[in-house]
Write a protein that holds these residues in place. Structure first.
Motif, short mmCIF file in Angstrom:
data_model
loop_
_atom_site.label_atom_id
_atom_site.label_comp_id
_atom_site.label_asym_id
_atom_site.label_seq_id
_atom_site.Cartn_x
_atom_site.Cartn_y
_atom_site.Cartn_z
N ARG A 15 103.86 46.30 31.50
CA ARG A 15 105.02 46.77 32.27
C ARG A 15 104.64 47.74 33.38
O ARG A 15 105.42 48.65 33.72
CB ARG A 15 106.05 47.42 31.34
CG ARG A 15 106.60 46.51 30.25
CD ARG A 15 107.38 45.35 30.81
NE ARG A 15 108.04 44.58 29.78
CZ ARG A 15 107.51 43.52 29.17
NH1 ARG A 15 106.30 43.12 29.50
NH2 ARG A 15 108.19 42.85 28.24
N LEU A 16 103.46 47.56 33.97
CA LEU A 16 103.10 48.34 35.14
C LEU A 16 103.76 47.70 36.36
O LEU A 16 103.95 46.49 36.41
CB LEU A 16 101.58 48.38 35.32
CG LEU A 16 100.78 49.07 34.22
CD1 LEU A 16 99.28 48.90 34.46
CD2 LEU A 16 101.13 50.54 34.12
N THR A 17 104.11 48.51 37.33
CA THR A 17 104.76 48.01 38.54
C THR A 17 103.70 47.51 39.51
O THR A 17 102.86 48.28 39.98
CB THR A 17 105.60 49.11 39.21
OG1 THR A 17 106.56 49.61 38.28
CG2 THR A 17 106.33 48.56 40.43
N VAL A 18 103.75 46.21 39.80
CA VAL A 18 102.75 45.58 40.66
C VAL A 18 103.43 45.15 41.96
O VAL A 18 104.42 44.42 41.94
CB VAL A 18 102.11 44.36 39.98
CG1 VAL A 18 101.04 43.75 40.88
CG2 VAL A 18 101.51 44.75 38.63
N ALA A 19 102.89 45.62 43.08
CA ALA A 19 103.41 45.25 44.39
C ALA A 19 102.32 44.50 45.16
O ALA A 19 101.17 44.43 44.74
CB ALA A 19 103.84 46.49 45.16
N HIS A 20 102.70 43.94 46.29
CA HIS A 20 101.73 43.26 47.14
C HIS A 20 102.09 43.49 48.60
O HIS A 20 103.27 43.64 48.95
CB HIS A 20 101.67 41.76 46.83
CG HIS A 20 103.00 41.06 46.96
ND1 HIS A 20 103.42 40.50 48.14
CD2 HIS A 20 103.99 40.84 46.07
CE1 HIS A 20 104.61 39.95 47.97
NE2 HIS A 20 104.98 40.15 46.71
#
Length: 351
Positions: free
Chosen positions: A188-193
């Protein structure tokens, strides 16, 4: 806020100078930027060139351990060096250094734990059509397995917050990219791109062609997904056996009832035997899934213990470094006072 840019490298003495030269020295919101080179058993002058370039830290593997091990070595070293943000880039200069501010911006703004540099493979001219297609399909599979929305899952250009770096740990021997992404999604880590530019480079030395890469990454995806979702994985495997077994048993029941009432004829022994065998096999696979799920619970507990041990270790290192800095400051202050007193005494003696 301290940023450490890590560069895993093997036999990159030709491209490393350009990589280091293009790295940013100042980024708004970052107080300190340091460069870490991980020499993964190079047979050329990679480590010597890194030292000549004046990079802040060099870690060496005596023998080649692979990209995944080099990445993890860099993460561990960066954390011990007090990094608040870690950026991973390649030693072949695939990723331009001027894209790093874009990469760290979501972490600085508190919007993400991990940021992946999206190379936009469908727009990269030096990628073959086959590679673009495989990248698109592979990234879709990883998105489904990880629960993230990253369009370029195998991009090695990524930034991690300190907390994310503490939470993730590479166990595969091939590549860290896919495993880390699935781990991040399951934790549940927040992953962006963010979209980034790329430079044309030589063919990858990580694999022996596209199909070799696909085979090894597919194995990583299956293994990592099964690690974090064992019950689902074994349920998916058991389902075809159970469904096929039920269909054969229904066929056997239909023949049995039909023979009793006179509207069907034939043998039902084969269907009965096959249906029972498939149903038992599906049930056994399902039970394996239950056991694997319990083992997965223990793994999650071990990962939490590992996280707390790593955090405690780094807190202890940080405490020792702060004490050493304070002692050095006190030593300097005492020496300055002694020098001042000695000079005053000399002046008084002269008078």
């Amino acid at each position: 806020m301290k940023l450490i840019i890590q560069i895993p490298a093997k036999d990159e003495e030709q491209t490393l100078p350009q990589v280091v030269r293009d790295l940013p020295r100042q980024i708004p919101g970052i107080d300190t930027i340091e460069i870490l080179v991980i020499d993964d058993g190079s047979t050329d002058r990679t480590a010597e060139v890194a030292a000549e370039l004046g990079v802040h830290h060099i870690v060496r593997h005596i023998s080649n351990k692979g990209l995944a091990a080099a990445f993890q070595t860099g993460i561990d070293a960066a954390l011990r060096l007090g990094a608040d943000i870690i950026v991973n880039t390649d030693g072949d200069h695939q990723y331009p250094g001027d894209q790093i501010p874009l990469l760290v911006a979501p972490i600085l703004d508190g919007r993400a734990d991990i940021v992946i540099g999206d190379r936009q493979p469908h727009m990269v001219e030096h990628f073959s059509l086959q590679k673009r297609l495989l990248q698109r399909i592979g990234s879709w599979v990883v998105r489904r397995a990880s629960g993230t929305s990253v369009p370029d899952s195998v991009s090695g250009f990524r930034a991690l917050s300190r907390e994310a770096a503490l939470r993730l740990f590479v166990s595969t021997e091939f590549s860290y990219t896919v495993e880390n992404l699935i781990q991040a999604g399951k934790r549940r880590l927040t992953v962006a791109h963010v979209p980034v530019r790329v430079n044309p480079t030589r063919p990858s030395r990580l694999h022996k062609g596209n199909w070799n890469f696909v085979k090894r990454q597919a194995a990583t995806i299956v293994r990592t997904y099964a690690t974090y979702e064992p019950f689902k994985t074994f349920t998916y495997i058991a389902a075809p056996f159970v469904i096929a077994g039920l269909l054969f048993l229904l066929r056997a029941a239909y023949v049995f009832i039909g023979r009793r009432v006179g509207f069907a004829a034939g043998e039902n022994l084969q269907a009965l035997t096959l249906g029972t065998g498939l149903l038992v096999l599906g049930f056994i696979v399902f039970l394996i899934g239950l056991v694997a799920d319990r083992i997965g619970g223990n793994r999650r507990m071990l990962e939490e213990i590992l996280y707390r041990i790593r955090r405690a270790e780094l807190d202890d290192i940080g405490w020792r470094q702060r004490v050493e800095r304070r002692l050095d400051a006190l030593e300097t202050q005492v020496l300055d006072e002694l020098v001042t007193q000695e000079r005053a005494r000399h002046v008084n003696d002269s008078a």
